[in-house]
Design an enzyme around this catalytic site. Structure first.
Site, short mmCIF file in Angstrom:
data_model
loop_
_atom_site.label_atom_id
_atom_site.label_comp_id
_atom_site.label_asym_id
_atom_site.label_seq_id
_atom_site.Cartn_x
_atom_site.Cartn_y
_atom_site.Cartn_z
N ARG A 95 -0.63 -1.47 -6.86
CA ARG A 95 -0.93 -1.85 -7.32
C ARG A 95 -0.31 -0.36 -8.52
NH1 ARG A 95 -5.94 -4.99 -8.92
NH2 ARG A 95 -6.71 -6.08 -7.20
N SER A 155 0.78 6.24 3.76
CA SER A 155 2.29 5.99 3.45
C SER A 155 2.74 7.40 2.77
CB SER A 155 1.94 4.55 2.37
OG SER A 155 3.54 5.06 2.06
N HIS A 186 -8.84 1.52 19.26
CA HIS A 186 -7.80 2.80 20.39
C HIS A 186 -8.30 2.85 21.59
CE1 HIS A 186 -6.62 3.52 16.04
NE2 HIS A 186 -7.80 4.57 16.16
N LYS A 215 -17.93 11.57 15.78
CA LYS A 215 -17.30 12.71 14.66
C LYS A 215 -18.55 14.42 14.79
CE LYS A 215 -15.79 9.41 11.14
NZ LYS A 215 -14.16 10.45 10.84
N ASP A 229 -3.10 7.08 1.08
CA ASP A 229 -3.42 6.94 1.74
C ASP A 229 -1.90 7.44 3.31
OD1 ASP A 229 -4.13 11.17 2.15
OD2 ASP A 229 -5.15 9.65 3.72
N ASP A 265 -0.01 -6.97 -8.02
CA ASP A 265 -1.78 -7.15 -7.51
C ASP A 265 -1.74 -8.06 -6.79
OD1 ASP A 265 -3.93 -7.57 -7.70
OD2 ASP A 265 -4.51 -8.15 -10.31
N GLY A 295 0.27 -1.26 -0.10
CA GLY A 295 -0.10 -0.25 0.16
C GLY A 295 0.62 1.42 -0.44
N ALA A 296 2.04 1.49 -0.60
CA ALA A 296 2.96 1.96 -0.46
C ALA A 296 2.25 3.89 -1.38
CB ALA A 296 4.08 1.58 -1.52
N THR A 297 1.46 4.06 -1.84
CA THR A 297 1.47 4.48 -2.67
C THR A 297 -0.04 4.98 -2.42
OG1 THR A 297 -0.14 4.24 -4.14
CG2 THR A 297 2.60 4.28 -4.45
#
Length: 480
Positions: free
Chosen positions: A47, A19, A235, A329, A17, A88, A13-15
């Site tokens: 991907r 990251s 959390h 929220k 949010d 992929d 998932g390096a690309t």
């Protein structure tokens, strides 16, 4: 358990949010301070089709946006550590090229897995088949790890098929926050508190996690999840466990997590009338108009964006002490804080002179400001001709001001470093996760049985009025 420091870090998932905002800035900051092994290589995969130079350009842009300039020392050196391999995860044939890109780490490989839950199983299978799950490999898992106990077990079983528990690092980024770790220092490093940390001296505890934001980019995930599973299950229950656990024998992964899981297993099933759920409607935050949840979502939904719970821990230390949990929220301000209210003094010697005492209050601020405030009774200066006057005064420690020099860190800095070095103390063990889900599932079953509807509240408020009543019927007010 074999301890080793990895010289390869593989980011799934390096690309994404996470990251961009957290992982790459954290690693760059660690690099700037010389805290990363000089030989470590960081391989990104996702991907997205790009090459090494494309990923470095992506990383540079992310760092310029999310990391202060003064923490970007040695940027060129850091960027040169980065390489990239598109993948992929649903295609098993792609893992051979990924393994070739990773190479054979002499010291070890740490994997950070931040992908959709549906990709966990094929990713684990691919890692195992390509030799990236051997005894020199460990894996960090970013949430969500399931939506209930059954799905959580399914995911954990899949991961356990390739990695033993001592090489699985389940991440809750709250545990990387300095003030959360200071809970342990406050309790177990000061004789002042621990003898009083029990039902004989504490009246109640409040834990609040409030957000000003709405759905943002999490529309699909959040509507399937809701506040209970998104915030309370991980959390807030981790904060409660650290706050309430018995003193561990030592500060290490096994002993700390042994004590946390005892607390989680001691949680009493929530009874009828001990929860309130809500969903925000259009209102204003900081003077700006914001839409309601149904408007943002584009359809009606009963998903809760707010939940308040009166919880009980049925053990010797905490029997009879209510723990009030609240998260939501579109609240008036963003805050995470713990409030410990001590009991009233058993007898006030000053009442005959017109003085009124109030209980001592310990407030531990976790975000956005890290601070600890203890309110004490003190005499108001004067000659007392009209009576003896007392007032509650705060003793406040603002953590960044108390320590000159240390940088304010991103929570993931510590967690990534601990993952690379193999320290599991601030990571969540499987039995903790399952104890958390057991309690949460019982709450959701109660809601389903009662066909509980989310009460509406105006954005910019502190939630439905029923949440105020949840505490006030016990003579308690939420700390705001």
């Amino acid at each position: 358990m074999v301890k080793f420091t990895s010289n390869r870090l593989l980011l799934f998932g390096a690309t994404g949010d996470l990251s961009r905002r957290m992982l790459l800035p954290s690693l760059c900051a660690l690099n700037a301070e010389g805290l990363l092994d000089p030989q470590i290589e960081i391989i990104g995969t996702a991907r997205s089709e790009m090459d090494d130079q494309g990923f470095r350009a992506f990383a540079r842009q992310s760092l310029e946006q999310f990391l202060p300039a003064e923490r970007r020392g040695g940027l060129a050196t850091f960027l040169n550590r980065l390489t990239y391999q598109p993948l992929d995860a649903t295609d098993p044939s792609g893992f051979a090229a990924l393994a070739e890109k990773v190479g054979k780490p002499e010291q070890g490989l740490s994997i950070f897995l931040s992908t959709a839950p549906s990709l966990f199983e094929p990713t684990i299978r691919g890692l195992a088949a390509s030799g990236l799950a051997n005894e020199r490999c460990r894996i960090g898992l970013e949430k969500p790890l399931g939506t209930d106990l059954e799905s959580s077990k399914h995911i954990n079983d899949a991961v356990a098929s390739a990695f033993p528990e001592d090489r699985i690092f389940r991440i809750d980024h709250y545990l990387g926050k300095e003030t959360v770790q200071n809970l342990l220092a406050l309790r177990f490093g000061n004789l002042l508190f621990e003898p009083l940390w029990n039902a004989a001296h504490i009246d109640h505890v409040q834990i609040t996690v409030s957000e000003t934001v709405g759905l943002e980019s999490r529309v699909g995930y959040y509507d399937d999840s809701g506040a209970l599973r998104d915030m309370v299950q991980n959390h807030m229950l981790q904060l409660l466990a650290l706050l309430a656990m018995e003193p561990p024998v030592s500060y290490d992964a096994t002993n700390v997590r042994d004590e946390k899981v005892k607390v989680l297993r001691s949680l009493r099933a929530v009874a009828d009338g001990e929860t309130v759920i809500g969903q925000y409607r259009a209102g204003a935050i900081a003077g700006q108009a914001v839409p309601g949840y149904d408007e943002e979502l584009g359809k009606p939904s009963n998903t809760e964006t707010f939940v308040a719970i009166k919880a009980h821990i049925d053990n010797w230390r905490w029997k009879g002490v209510p723990f009030y949990l609240r998260t939501g929220k579109r609240m008036p301000r963003r805050t995470t804080e713990i409030v410990v209210q001590f009991r009233q003094v058993p007898h006030s010697i000053f009442s005959g002179r017109g003085a009124r005492t109030v209980p001592n209050l310990l407030v531990i601020g976790i975000q956005p400001e890290e601070n600890i405030t203890l309110s004490l009774m003190a005499k108001v200066p004067g000659l007392d001709r009209n009576g003896f006057a007392l007032r509650s005064v705060p003793l406040a420690i603002t953590m960044p001001d108390a320590f000159a020099g240390p940088q304010r860190r991103i929570a993931y800095e510590r967690l990534l470093l601990d993952l690379i070095e193999g320290d599991q103390t601030l990571f969540v063990r499987r039995d903790e996760v399952e104890a958390q889900w057991t309690w949460i599932d019982a709450i959701r079953a109660l809601w389903a049985e009662q066909q509980l509807e989310a009460r509406t509240y105006t954005a910019g408020s502190w939630g439905p009025s029923a949440a105020i009543a949840l505490a006030e019927r016990d003579g308690i007010s939420w700390h705001e």
